[in-house]
Design a protein around this motif. Sequence first.
Motif, mmCIF file in Angstrom:
data_model
loop_
_atom_site.group_PDB
_atom_site.id
_atom_site.type_symbol
_atom_site.label_atom_id
_atom_site.label_comp_id
_atom_site.label_asym_id
_atom_site.label_seq_id
_atom_site.Cartn_x
_atom_site.Cartn_y
_atom_site.Cartn_z
ATOM 1 N N THR A 89 1.050 29.337 42.937
ATOM 2 C CA THR A 89 0.096 28.426 42.311
ATOM 3 C C THR A 89 0.184 28.576 40.806
ATOM 4 O O THR A 89 0.143 29.705 40.286
ATOM 5 N N SER A 104 6.268 21.586 51.503
ATOM 6 C CA SER A 104 7.355 22.401 52.039
ATOM 7 C C SER A 104 8.575 21.549 52.364
ATOM 8 O O SER A 104 8.482 20.541 53.078
ATOM 9 N N HIS A 124 4.828 35.484 44.983
ATOM 10 C CA HIS A 124 3.715 34.534 45.058
ATOM 11 C C HIS A 124 2.841 34.525 43.806
ATOM 12 O O HIS A 124 2.240 33.496 43.493
ATOM 13 N N THR A 146 5.696 30.025 48.222
ATOM 14 C CA THR A 146 4.628 29.256 47.580
ATOM 15 C C THR A 146 4.058 30.039 46.412
ATOM 16 O O THR A 146 4.026 31.272 46.420
ATOM 17 N N LYS A 163 -0.648 24.046 43.683
ATOM 18 C CA LYS A 163 0.212 24.847 44.549
ATOM 19 C C LYS A 163 1.608 24.244 44.586
ATOM 20 O O LYS A 163 1.772 23.028 44.719
ATOM 21 N N TYR A 164 2.631 25.112 44.477
ATOM 22 C CA TYR A 164 4.021 24.666 44.515
ATOM 23 C C TYR A 164 4.779 25.420 45.602
ATOM 24 O O TYR A 164 4.549 26.609 45.836
ATOM 25 N N TYR A 165 5.705 24.714 46.240
ATOM 26 C CA TYR A 165 6.674 25.318 47.140
ATOM 27 C C TYR A 165 7.985 25.439 46.369
ATOM 28 O O TYR A 165 8.328 24.564 45.574
#
Length: 543
Positions: free
Chosen positions: A238, A182, A313, A236, A218-220
Amino acid sequence: MRGTTRCTPSGAGTSFVCALIVLQVAGVLLRTSAATAVGAVGAVSSDVALPIDSFTTKYCGSCENIVEQAYVSGENVTWTEIEKLGDTLCKLLPKIVQQRACIALVKELVDIGESLDISVQSSYSPYMLCSLLSLCSTNCCLMPYSPEQIHLAYPGDPTQLAFSWTTSEKVPNPMVQLGSSSGAFTRNVSASASTYSKGGWKGFLYTATATGLTPSQKYYYRVGDPAMGWTVINFTTTAAKPVSSNGSGQHTALVIGDMGASDVSDKTIARMQPWVLNGSADILVHAGDISYANGYQPTWDDYMRKVESIVSHVPYMVAPGNHEVFYNFTSYKSRFAMPGKQSKSDTNMFYSFDYENVHYVAYNFEKELGFAFDMKPGGVQYNWLENDLEAATQNRNAVPWIVLFGHRPLYCSTYDDSNTNVNCGLHAADYRSYIEPMLNKYKVDLVVQAHVHNYERTYPVVSEMVTATSYQSPSAPVYVVCGAAGQKEGLDSGFYDPPPAWSAARISRYGFAVLGTDGPSRLSWKFVASDSGEVLDEITITK
C-alpha cells in the motif's frame, strides 16, 4: 622444549605451525596464478580485473585444507594466528603494493573480529573463513534467474516506493510491474543493477523506484524480467499515507533491533507477520545489527529471504549497527535503498524521511572502528543532523513528531558480558556529549536505540537528570533500548542494581516494539513479547 612438530601427509594438522608450513608449500602452486590471486583478495590492484571464479575454482579447496590444518590442532585458533596465516597468504602476491593492500584487508577483518569478540573457530568453518578472505565464492540465490529477497523502502514521498530484489545471474531487463488488481499489471518500472564481491559474494542486486503512485492505494506487483521470469507469487503493498497540513492522521511502525538470521528470531518474525498482512502496520524500522552475518555473505541472503514475508509488503527502513561493519559496511550499503539523496545526506548510513506525521531520523553510531561519519560538533554527520532537525522543527505543524533511531544507546543500564561498564558507561557518555544537547534543543520526542540485548525505557531525561515522571507534554526526549528481536548471542540481563533514577522500565525478554501516532497530540509506544504476544510495557506521549 615441548618437542618437534612433524608435518606429514597423514598428520600435517597436528599444530597451527604445520598449517603455516603447508601454506608455504602450497605457495608454489598459488604462485602459478598470482594475477588471479590479486583479483580474488578484493581489488587490491585496480589494473587486475579477473572474475572471482578463476581463483576460487582452483584454490578454494586449498584454502579450506590449510585452515582445517589449523583447526584440527586441538587449540582455540585466535585472530592473531589468523592474521599470521593471512600475512603468509598475502606475501604470495607478486607486488609489494598488492601485498600491503591484502595485509590491510586481513588486519581490518582481525580488528573487527576482535572488537566484536567473535570466536574464530566456533563461528567460522574453514569454508566460511576462506570466503571472508574472498578465497572462496558464495552464491546468493537458490536459482539462477528467479528473483528473491524482495524488500521495499520508502523514498520519503508518499507517491513513491522503492522495490529491491536479488538474482544469482544478471538479467537483461529487470523491472517491477504494478497494477491495482491481481494479475492486471498496467505499469512497468525499470530497475538498476549492481553487485559487489567482498566476502566472495556472487549475485546481482536490483532497485526500481516507482513514482506517481496514489497515496494510500493498494497495489499488486511482481519483480523480475520479461524473458527470464517473474516472482512466483504476486505481492501486495500500500502506498504511503499523505502528509497532512496539520499533523492529523494515524500510522503504525513496527520497531526492532538486533535480530539476525538464526532460529532465535523466528518467533519475532511470526509475531510481526499478522500486523503486516492484515494492514495494521505501515513500516518496519530496524535500529541496526540486521543479519548478524559477521562478514559471511550467505547469512545476509538467508536473512533477507527470512524477512521477505514482511518487508515485501511494507517499507523496511534500516540503520547500521556494529555487526554490519565488515568491509566498511559494503553489504549494508549495497543492499538497502534508503533516502539519503532525498534527505541531503547522500548516503544510506544516515538519512531522514517524513512518514505521515512523524519525521524519522536514522543515525550512524559506529565510530569505534573509525567507520562512522564524524558525530562530534563540526563533523559531517553532526552538521547534517543539525540542519535536518532545524528544518524538521520548522515543519512541525505538518509533521509534529520527531523520532531518531540508531544502534548505540545514549541511555542504558546494563553491564557488559564481562561485568564491565563500557556500552552503557563510557560509550553512552561519549554519545551523550556529542548529540544530546542538539536532541534537547530541537525537542526530539523519542530516541530508539539497540545494541544492548534487552528492553529499557527512560523517563524524559536531560544530562541524566529526570525532568518528569509522566509523559504528558515532556520537556525532554524519551529514550528506549529495543535490542531484543532475536539475535543469536542471547539476552542481556545484568542490569544495574539499583537502577538509575532515569530508568523507568527494564525487561530481559525477546520482543519488538509498536509505535503509533494518533494525530498531533498522541504518540503511543509498546513492547510486545515475541513468544506470547503479551504487551510487556506501554506508554503514551502527549503534547
